[in-house]
Design an enzyme around this catalytic site. Structure first.
Site, mmCIF file in Angstrom:
data_model
loop_
_atom_site.group_PDB
_atom_site.id
_atom_site.type_symbol
_atom_site.label_atom_id
_atom_site.label_comp_id
_atom_site.label_asym_id
_atom_site.label_seq_id
_atom_site.Cartn_x
_atom_site.Cartn_y
_atom_site.Cartn_z
ATOM 1 C CD1 TRP A 357 -2.867 1.512 0.602
ATOM 2 C CD2 TRP A 357 -1.686 2.209 2.372
ATOM 3 N NE1 TRP A 357 -3.434 2.686 1.055
ATOM 4 C CE2 TRP A 357 -2.737 3.133 2.141
ATOM 5 C CE3 TRP A 357 -0.826 2.429 3.436
ATOM 6 C CZ2 TRP A 357 -2.925 4.254 2.935
ATOM 7 C CZ3 TRP A 357 -1.015 3.556 4.224
ATOM 8 C CH2 TRP A 357 -2.053 4.461 3.972
ATOM 9 C CG HIS A 358 3.304 2.609 3.301
ATOM 10 N ND1 HIS A 358 2.591 1.715 4.065
ATOM 11 C CD2 HIS A 358 3.340 3.758 4.022
ATOM 12 C CE1 HIS A 358 2.230 2.295 5.199
ATOM 13 N NE2 HIS A 358 2.654 3.536 5.195
ATOM 14 N N GLY A 359 3.935 1.541 -1.181
ATOM 15 C CA GLY A 359 4.682 1.650 -2.435
ATOM 16 C C GLY A 359 5.595 0.456 -2.617
#
Length: 462
Positions: A357-359
């Site tokens: 989700w963050h990358g």
């Protein structure tokens, strides 16, 4: 106007895009305040959606709204066309789209260099879209088969398109969160549930809680601006860092993580103020006499709880609280087989989803795998603490768990900050991978020296 922004940005040491975002982000507070005076349910939904669109345009440009429209329409189409599987369909499509945007924009590099784009807001929006679809999916299931959170937030009826857009873009709340539930948004807008008139009097005043959040934001920014010149991330790549000894390197890693967190404290405090002043942040009344209003719905961080955490297990309860709650409700709990206890698999899978989700930067992956190890190691210490009746040993284990949490958290945070695989591993190696070796050693010792049975209640809390 652009020249004025350039002058202002140069004065405070940020780029023009970041300044534009900050101005729009702070503007969510008066925009949310004005929501209170919009008459009628439908106009409130329209205002929520329209204000979110305008703030997105002013902050990121027209392309941002087109970027946001894709997952919103995918999620709504899944709910409309195939309700029995709309939750998993929306989860896969939305995360797939987010991953594609992460790869295309490579936002982490921009953030490190002082830039910004709409991907951060898309991350928050993704969680809202997924939770709406899953809760609508849960509306088909029997109540007796559901967990408490599922019963509380399930949607029996499909929200209208304007309700859905109003929820997703509500007054710019997608900029940095906090994430909240569709059912809460609908009850708030319609004046139902805890927002309905009660025997406790009129709606509680949000101004005191808003002021507290703004003071916290001011302090957080002041601390960050004071610390950042002394603890720049660029120091990791300088020859002087390599010349330092083990303890100096470890202490700088601690201070780097400590400094960076104040930036997040500032952002979350502003978003908290915005949600509180709108009234949505209200979460009920205390049991005291006279009862006092609670404003926990918008709370995203407990600063003393993070910096003085006695155990790594409590960190998800005090850091990025609403996203941690989302991960628990929509990932962790749904991976638990009925009748069985959760284990390391559920923890690791949840942390992996959080990392994606963050990358897709290796530093994020390393940080969240490290977090899973950190929490598992902290649980071992806690079980040992609960298993002993010797006061001195118990106190020693409490302190060890506290010191362990501070050490591993800030060691792990290095990967989150520098992002690249080579640099993360090099910095972990510069302190002999102490923050990786310690949790693994504790996990293995937990099998060799198991805690004695008993005190099940205390263990259950962990």
């Amino acid at each position: 106007m652009e020249l004025g922004l350039e002058t202002m940005a140069a004065a405070i040491g940020v780029s023009v895009p970041v300044l534009r975002f900050l101005l729009c982000f702070v503007a969510t507070i008066p925009v949310s305040f004005l929501w209170r005076f919009v008459p009628g349910t439908l106009p409130k939904h329209v205002y929520s959606a329209f204000s979110g669109v305008v703030l997105s345009y002013l902050s990121f440009g027209i392309s941002s709204n087109l970027l946001f429209l894709v997952p919103m329409l995918l999620g709504y189409a899944a709910m409309l066309l195939y309700r029995p599987k709309c939750g998993i369909i929306t989860f896969l499509l939305s995360f797939g789209y987010l991953i594609g945007c992460h790869v295309y924009y490579m936002s982490g590099d921009a953030w490190k260099e002082g830039g910004i784009d709409a991907t951060g807001a898309l991350m928050v929006l993704t969680l809202k879209v997924i939770s709406s679809a899953i809760n609508y999916n849960d509306g088909l299931l029997k109540k007796e088969d559901l967990r408490e959170a599922q019963k509380k937030y399930r949607l029996v009826k499909l929200p209208s398109l304007i309700e859905y857009f109003g929820y997703c873009l509500c007054c710019g709340s997608h900029f940095a969160g906090p994430v909240f539930e569709m059912k809460d948004y609908l009850e708030w807008t319609e004046g139902k549930g805890i927002w309905a008139p009660s025997d406790k009097g009129l709606s509680p005043s949000p101004y005191g809680a808003t002021f507290r959040a703004l003071v916290q934001a001011g302090i957080s920014m002041a601390v960050y601006l004071y610390l950042v010149p002394y603890n720049p991330l660029s120091r990791f790549g300088e020859p002087v860092y390599q010349e330092w000894g083990f303890w100096r390197k470890l202490s700088f890693q601690y201070m780097s993580g400590f400094t960076a967190r104040w930036k997040y404290y500032f952002i979350w405090s502003i978003s908290e103020a915005s949600i509180i002043i709108s009234g949505l942040g209200f979460s009920g009344w205390t049991e005291s006499s006279p009862p006092k209003p609670k404003w926990d719905r918008a709370k995203n961080v407990d600063i003393p709880g993070v910096e003085l955490a006695k155990s790594a297990v409590v960190l998800p309860l005090v850091w990025n609280i609403q996203v941690s709650t989302w991960l628990r409700h929509y990932v962790y709990e749904r991976l638990i087989t009925k009748g069985k206890k959760p284990g390391f698999f559920q923890l690791l899978a949840t942390q992996t989803v959080s990392a994606v989700w963050h990358g897709l930067y290796p530093g994020y992956m390393l940080f969240f795998v490290q977090s899973a190890l950190m929490i598992a190691g902290s649980r071992v210490l806690y079980r040992w603490e609960q298993a002993t009746n010797m006061g001195l040993v118990k106190k020693a284990l409490v302190f060890i768990n506290f010191a362990y949490t501070l050490l591993i958290l800030n060691y792990s945070a290095v990967g989150f900050l520098v992002l690249s695989l080579h640099e993360s591993l090099a910095l972990y190696g510069s302190v002999y991978y102490v923050g990786t070796v310690l949790p693994i050693t504790l996990i293995l010792l937990g099998y060799i020296i198991p805690a004695k049975p008993g005190r099940s209640k205390a263990r259950k809390q962990q």
